[in-house]
Design an enzyme around this catalytic site. Sequence first.
Site, PDB file in Angstrom:
ATOM      1  N   ASP A   1       0.864  -1.172   0.000  1.00 42.93           N
ATOM      2  CA  ASP A   1       0.000   0.000   0.000  1.00 42.93           C
ATOM      3  C   ASP A   1       0.908   1.232   0.000  1.00 42.93           C
ATOM      4  OD1 ASP A   1      -2.371   1.635   0.464  1.00 42.93           O
ATOM      5  OD2 ASP A   1      -1.628   1.821   2.517  1.00 42.93           O
TER       6      ASP A   1
ATOM      7  N   ASP B   1      -0.170   5.174   0.960  1.00 45.41           N
ATOM      8  CA  ASP B   1      -0.419   6.101   2.067  1.00 45.41           C
ATOM      9  C   ASP B   1      -0.582   5.343   3.382  1.00 45.41           C
ATOM     10  OD1 ASP B   1      -0.921   8.732   0.494  1.00 45.41           O
ATOM     11  OD2 ASP B   1      -2.218   7.274  -0.490  1.00 45.41           O
TER      12      ASP B   1
ATOM     13  N   ASP C   1      -1.611  -0.974   6.018  1.00 46.57           N
ATOM     14  CA  ASP C   1      -1.881  -0.405   7.342  1.00 46.57           C
ATOM     15  C   ASP C   1      -3.361  -0.368   7.679  1.00 46.57           C
ATOM     16  OD1 ASP C   1      -2.127   1.698   5.263  1.00 46.57           O
ATOM     17  OD2 ASP C   1      -2.666   2.962   6.962  1.00 46.57           O
TER      18      ASP C   1
END
Length: 229
Positions: free
Chosen positions: A18, A20, A181
């Site tokens: 991922d 961001d 995240d």
Amino acid sequence: MVKHMTMTHFKPRLIVFDLDGTLVDSSPDIAIAINQMLSELNQATYSEQEIKQWLGFGATKLINCALTGELEPKIEPANLRQAMRLYFNFYSANICVNSQLYAGAKEGLEQLKLAGIKLACVTNKPALLTLPLLTEIGIKDYFQFIASGDTFQRMKPDPLPLLEAAKAIAVDPEQALMVGDSINDIQAGKNAGFKTAIVPYGYIGKYSIDELGADYQINTIEHLAKLVC
């Protein structure tokens, strides 16, 4: 309980990251752009911490949340299209002013690349923002495959972009690892048949790390590289 990853657990041939909240802390620049948009629309602004809880679901939902102040907006605001145009204008002009790589991110990517592990980046961020950010922050060339939120018909948590990454790089899903995240990252990885790893920082939202149900937890991307290389 999420297992801390060890070298005996899994040796991926492909690692999908991922963007961001996993590689880049982009929330300062996103928050500034969101608040510029809201000010232009004569609406109340929010703290960066409040805006962080809306990240990871794509630009449309982010702007919906900002316009309504709700994590799960029930009605699409009438000024959504105008707001999106303002947000993209503000953010694209200042996409990497205060954003920073997380500690160990670039070092980890370098070690993984040198070890011959294939790397991909799959984000829900629109392409017109993804590629400039990757380029300006200096990590675009580490990835053999990049998919944004509008690259395919569906984005995370749908498995499609992850499966396309595995297909493009000719790696079976069982040999791939998704690192993220948020709930979208972990669900996308599981839906694609990947192993999944969660970082303890980023934009986890309302969930605890254990609630996300990842297979592994890593401390940093550099930590991951030391474990699998």
